[in-house]
Scaffold this active site. Structure first.
Site, PDB file in Angstrom:
ATOM      1  N   LYS A   1       0.835  -1.209   0.000  1.00 41.91           N
ATOM      2  CA  LYS A   1       0.000   0.000   0.000  1.00 41.91           C
ATOM      3  C   LYS A   1       0.870   1.260   0.000  1.00 41.91           C
ATOM      4  O   LYS A   1       0.653   2.183  -0.771  1.00 41.91           O
ATOM      5  CB  LYS A   1      -0.931   0.033   1.231  1.00 41.91           C
ATOM      6  CG  LYS A   1      -1.899  -1.125   1.317  1.00 41.91           C
ATOM      7  CD  LYS A   1      -2.825  -0.994   2.524  1.00 41.91           C
ATOM      8  CE  LYS A   1      -2.111  -1.051   3.867  1.00 41.91           C
ATOM      9  NZ  LYS A   1      -1.409  -2.318   4.140  1.00 41.91           N
TER      10      LYS A   1
ATOM     11  N   ARG B   1      11.582  -5.649   4.835  1.00 43.37           N
ATOM     12  CA  ARG B   1      11.421  -4.207   4.592  1.00 43.37           C
ATOM     13  C   ARG B   1      12.413  -3.373   5.399  1.00 43.37           C
ATOM     14  O   ARG B   1      12.684  -3.650   6.564  1.00 43.37           O
ATOM     15  CB  ARG B   1       9.996  -3.778   4.957  1.00 43.37           C
ATOM     16  CG  ARG B   1       9.839  -2.245   5.002  1.00 43.37           C
ATOM     17  CD  ARG B   1       8.424  -1.789   5.113  1.00 43.37           C
ATOM     18  NE  ARG B   1       7.686  -2.560   6.100  1.00 43.37           N
ATOM     19  CZ  ARG B   1       6.361  -2.659   6.111  1.00 43.37           C
ATOM     20  NH1 ARG B   1       5.648  -2.036   5.196  1.00 43.37           N
ATOM     21  NH2 ARG B   1       5.766  -3.366   7.023  1.00 43.37           N
TER      22      ARG B   1
ATOM     23  N   ARG C   1      -0.623  -9.137  12.926  1.00 43.52           N
ATOM     24  CA  ARG C   1      -1.245  -8.036  12.183  1.00 43.52           C
ATOM     25  C   ARG C   1      -2.137  -8.576  11.076  1.00 43.52           C
ATOM     26  O   ARG C   1      -3.197  -8.009  10.801  1.00 43.52           O
ATOM     27  CB  ARG C   1      -0.161  -7.110  11.608  1.00 43.52           C
ATOM     28  CG  ARG C   1       0.429  -6.181  12.666  1.00 43.52           C
ATOM     29  CD  ARG C   1       1.779  -5.608  12.256  1.00 43.52           C
ATOM     30  NE  ARG C   1       1.761  -4.951  10.977  1.00 43.52           N
ATOM     31  CZ  ARG C   1       2.833  -4.784  10.197  1.00 43.52           C
ATOM     32  NH1 ARG C   1       4.016  -5.237  10.594  1.00 43.52           N
ATOM     33  NH2 ARG C   1       2.725  -4.171   9.053  1.00 43.52           N
TER      34      ARG C   1
ATOM     35  N   ARG D   1      -9.690   1.358   8.622  1.00 42.37           N
ATOM     36  CA  ARG D   1      -9.356  -0.038   8.880  1.00 42.37           C
ATOM     37  C   ARG D   1     -10.450  -0.761   9.649  1.00 42.37           C
ATOM     38  O   ARG D   1     -10.290  -1.947   9.961  1.00 42.37           O
ATOM     39  CB  ARG D   1      -8.098  -0.065   9.747  1.00 42.37           C
ATOM     40  CG  ARG D   1      -6.833  -0.481   9.041  1.00 42.37           C
ATOM     41  CD  ARG D   1      -5.801  -0.474  10.120  1.00 42.37           C
ATOM     42  NE  ARG D   1      -4.589  -1.149   9.901  1.00 42.37           N
ATOM     43  CZ  ARG D   1      -3.525  -0.678   9.263  1.00 42.37           C
ATOM     44  NH1 ARG D   1      -3.571   0.457   8.630  1.00 42.37           N
ATOM     45  NH2 ARG D   1      -2.427  -1.363   9.248  1.00 42.37           N
TER      46      ARG D   1
ATOM     47  N   ARG E   1      11.254  -1.914  10.972  1.00 40.19           N
ATOM     48  CA  ARG E   1      10.173  -1.584  11.899  1.00 40.19           C
ATOM     49  C   ARG E   1      10.051  -2.652  12.977  1.00 40.19           C
ATOM     50  O   ARG E   1      10.137  -3.834  12.705  1.00 40.19           O
ATOM     51  CB  ARG E   1       8.845  -1.451  11.117  1.00 40.19           C
ATOM     52  CG  ARG E   1       8.611  -0.065  10.572  1.00 40.19           C
ATOM     53  CD  ARG E   1       7.491   0.001   9.565  1.00 40.19           C
ATOM     54  NE  ARG E   1       6.264  -0.664  10.003  1.00 40.19           N
ATOM     55  CZ  ARG E   1       5.155  -0.683   9.262  1.00 40.19           C
ATOM     56  NH1 ARG E   1       5.123  -0.075   8.085  1.00 40.19           N
ATOM     57  NH2 ARG E   1       4.087  -1.298   9.701  1.00 40.19           N
TER      58      ARG E   1
HETATM   59  P1  AP5 Z   1       4.797  -1.552   1.805  1.00 37.45           P
HETATM   60  O1  AP5 Z   1       4.490  -0.695   0.607  1.00 37.45           O
HETATM   61  O2  AP5 Z   1       5.528  -0.949   2.920  1.00 37.45           O
HETATM   62  O3  AP5 Z   1       3.461  -2.308   2.312  1.00 37.45           O
HETATM   63  P2  AP5 Z   1       2.219  -1.787   3.151  1.00 37.45           P
HETATM   64  O4  AP5 Z   1       1.010  -2.410   2.549  1.00 37.45           O
HETATM   65  O5  AP5 Z   1       2.257  -0.314   3.270  1.00 37.45           O
HETATM   66  O6  AP5 Z   1       2.506  -2.513   4.507  1.00 37.45           O
HETATM   67  P3  AP5 Z   1       2.406  -1.990   6.017  1.00 37.45           P
HETATM   68  O7  AP5 Z   1       3.082  -3.000   6.841  1.00 37.45           O
HETATM   69  O8  AP5 Z   1       2.871  -0.584   6.104  1.00 37.45           O
HETATM   70  O9  AP5 Z   1       0.895  -2.050   6.236  1.00 37.45           O
HETATM   71  P4  AP5 Z   1       0.180  -2.034   7.584  1.00 37.45           P
HETATM   72  O10 AP5 Z   1      -1.152  -1.656   7.111  1.00 37.45           O
HETATM   73  O11 AP5 Z   1       0.248  -3.250   8.372  1.00 37.45           O
HETATM   74  O12 AP5 Z   1       1.048  -0.996   8.455  1.00 37.45           O
HETATM   75  P5  AP5 Z   1       0.756   0.501   8.890  1.00 37.45           P
HETATM   76  O13 AP5 Z   1       2.028   1.211   8.938  1.00 37.45           O
HETATM   77  O14 AP5 Z   1      -0.348   1.055   8.100  1.00 37.45           O
HETATM   78  O15 AP5 Z   1       5.604  -2.825   1.236  1.00 37.45           O
HETATM   79  C1  AP5 Z   1       6.072  -3.822   2.113  1.00 37.45           C
HETATM   80  C2  AP5 Z   1       7.442  -4.327   1.631  1.00 37.45           C
HETATM   81  O16 AP5 Z   1       7.287  -4.986   0.371  1.00 37.45           O
HETATM   82  C3  AP5 Z   1       8.481  -3.229   1.376  1.00 37.45           C
HETATM   83  O17 AP5 Z   1       9.735  -3.712   1.725  1.00 37.45           O
HETATM   84  C4  AP5 Z   1       8.395  -2.964  -0.142  1.00 37.45           C
HETATM   85  O18 AP5 Z   1       9.615  -2.502  -0.667  1.00 37.45           O
HETATM   86  C5  AP5 Z   1       8.031  -4.352  -0.657  1.00 37.45           C
HETATM   87  N1  AP5 Z   1       7.147  -4.347  -1.812  1.00 37.45           N
HETATM   88  C6  AP5 Z   1       6.059  -3.560  -2.020  1.00 37.45           C
HETATM   89  N2  AP5 Z   1       5.443  -3.894  -3.168  1.00 37.45           N
HETATM   90  C7  AP5 Z   1       6.163  -4.938  -3.698  1.00 37.45           C
HETATM   91  C8  AP5 Z   1       6.037  -5.738  -4.881  1.00 37.45           C
HETATM   92  N3  AP5 Z   1       5.033  -5.536  -5.754  1.00 37.45           N
HETATM   93  N4  AP5 Z   1       6.940  -6.712  -5.092  1.00 37.45           N
HETATM   94  C9  AP5 Z   1       7.950  -6.935  -4.203  1.00 37.45           C
HETATM   95  N5  AP5 Z   1       8.133  -6.212  -3.063  1.00 37.45           N
HETATM   96  C10 AP5 Z   1       7.250  -5.227  -2.823  1.00 37.45           C
HETATM   97  O19 AP5 Z   1       0.197   0.274  10.378  1.00 37.45           O
HETATM   98  C11 AP5 Z   1       1.055  -0.091  11.431  1.00 37.45           C
HETATM   99  C12 AP5 Z   1       0.278  -0.133  12.732  1.00 37.45           C
HETATM  100  O20 AP5 Z   1      -0.242   1.166  13.030  1.00 37.45           O
HETATM  101  C13 AP5 Z   1      -0.932  -1.038  12.770  1.00 37.45           C
HETATM  102  O21 AP5 Z   1      -0.585  -2.377  13.082  1.00 37.45           O
HETATM  103  C14 AP5 Z   1      -1.762  -0.388  13.866  1.00 37.45           C
HETATM  104  O22 AP5 Z   1      -1.263  -0.697  15.137  1.00 37.45           O
HETATM  105  C15 AP5 Z   1      -1.529   1.085  13.616  1.00 37.45           C
HETATM  106  N6  AP5 Z   1      -2.514   1.641  12.693  1.00 37.45           N
HETATM  107  C16 AP5 Z   1      -2.265   2.162  11.455  1.00 37.45           C
HETATM  108  N7  AP5 Z   1      -3.393   2.582  10.882  1.00 37.45           N
HETATM  109  C17 AP5 Z   1      -4.392   2.332  11.758  1.00 37.45           C
HETATM  110  C18 AP5 Z   1      -5.804   2.545  11.720  1.00 37.45           C
HETATM  111  N8  AP5 Z   1      -6.417   3.081  10.661  1.00 37.45           N
HETATM  112  N9  AP5 Z   1      -6.517   2.168  12.813  1.00 37.45           N
HETATM  113  C19 AP5 Z   1      -5.931   1.642  13.895  1.00 37.45           C
HETATM  114  N10 AP5 Z   1      -4.609   1.394  13.987  1.00 37.45           N
HETATM  115  C20 AP5 Z   1      -3.843   1.749  12.928  1.00 37.45           C
HETATM  116 MG    MG Z   2       2.568   1.017   4.881  1.00 40.99          MG
END
Ligand code: AP5
Ligand code: MG
Length: 216
Positions: A15, A129, A173, A90, A162
């Protein structure tokens, strides 16, 4: 009218990677709820401390504080033309709150690309990552490594792993995602806004699928 695109999909699917590209191409603000929490953490705010206690366990931060944070972010001037929302909403309560707040900006959610990939791919992506300390630029040790080991190509800051990218936390997660976020797939499908995107292929191919789908 402002444009709002919500990127939906499991942890590690890409994402953040796609949101950055979309935001640059479409000249829309990129709002990542996870990045906002990590920024608060870095600045040691009360919100950051609260968020950390949930994030480290792989659980969701409570809806009320998350919604308030996004409302504040969406009201800033750089969101006038709209935004790419990455990681928010979410939960169904967050989705309802988003519709209500967008009414104030005379807009609504225009499209919801839903990016998917198998669990083994999610774990491989998240656990390899590397994230840039200064601005959250995203790398992968195998699929997208920085040119110089340990250093962000774009701003030269340190890249780090991270805390919540340990395999057991990623697995948790994903479980939380299935339980609490999956209902949004039907929510946006019913609203006619869902666009399914296969996230298994390389970054450039996923981007192409995403852009083609958004054109339609
Ligand atoms: P990346 O683009 O970083 O993936 P992502 O989908 O953004 O993954 P996240 O782990 O950031 O999602 P998340 O939703 O769990 O975490 P968030 O920070 O939002 O890509 C991942 C890896 O793959 C990278 O190394 C990239 O280079 C590689 N990659 C990407 N595309 C690729 C491809 N096509 N091929 C190969 N490699 C590829 O949330 C973290 C925490 O915050 C949550 O657990 C929660 O505690 C809190 N939080 C955040 N938002 C909320 C909310 N709305 N409500 C409540 N709690 C929340
Ligand atoms: Mg992300």
């Amino acid at each position: 009218m402002a444009t709002y695109i919500v990127l939906l999909g499991p942890p590690g699917v890409g994402k953040g990677t796609q949101a950055r590209i979309l935001s640059e191409t479409k000249k829309l603000a990129h709002i990542s709820s996870g990045d906002l929490f990590r920024e608060n953490l870095k600045n040691q705010t009360e919100l950051g401390k609260l968020a950390k206690s949930f994030m480290d366990k792989g659980e969701l931060v409570p809806d009320d504080v998350t919604i308030a944070m996004i409302k504040d972010r969406l009201s800033r001037p750089d969101c006038e033309a709209g935004a790419i929302l990455d990681g928010f909403p979410r939960t169904p309560a967050q989705a309802d709150a988003l519709e209500a707040m967008l009414k104030n900006f005379s807009g609504s959610v225009d499209a919801v690309p839903y990016i998917t990939a198998a669990e083994s791919i999610l774990i491989e992506r998240a656990s390899g990552r590397w994230t840039c300390r200064a601005q959250g630029h995203i790398y992968h040790e195998k699929f997208n490594p920085p040119q110089k080991d340990g250093v962000c190509d774009i701003d030269g800051s340190e890249v780090y792993q991270r805390e919540d990218d340990k395999v057991e936390t990623v697995t948790k997660r994903i479980r939380v995602y299935l339980e609490q976020t999956m209902p949004l797939v039907e929510y946006y499908r019913k609203a006619g806004k869902l666009i399914e995107v296969d996230g298994t292929r390389q970054v450039e191919q996923v981007t192409k699928t995403l852009f083609d789908a958004l054109k339609e």
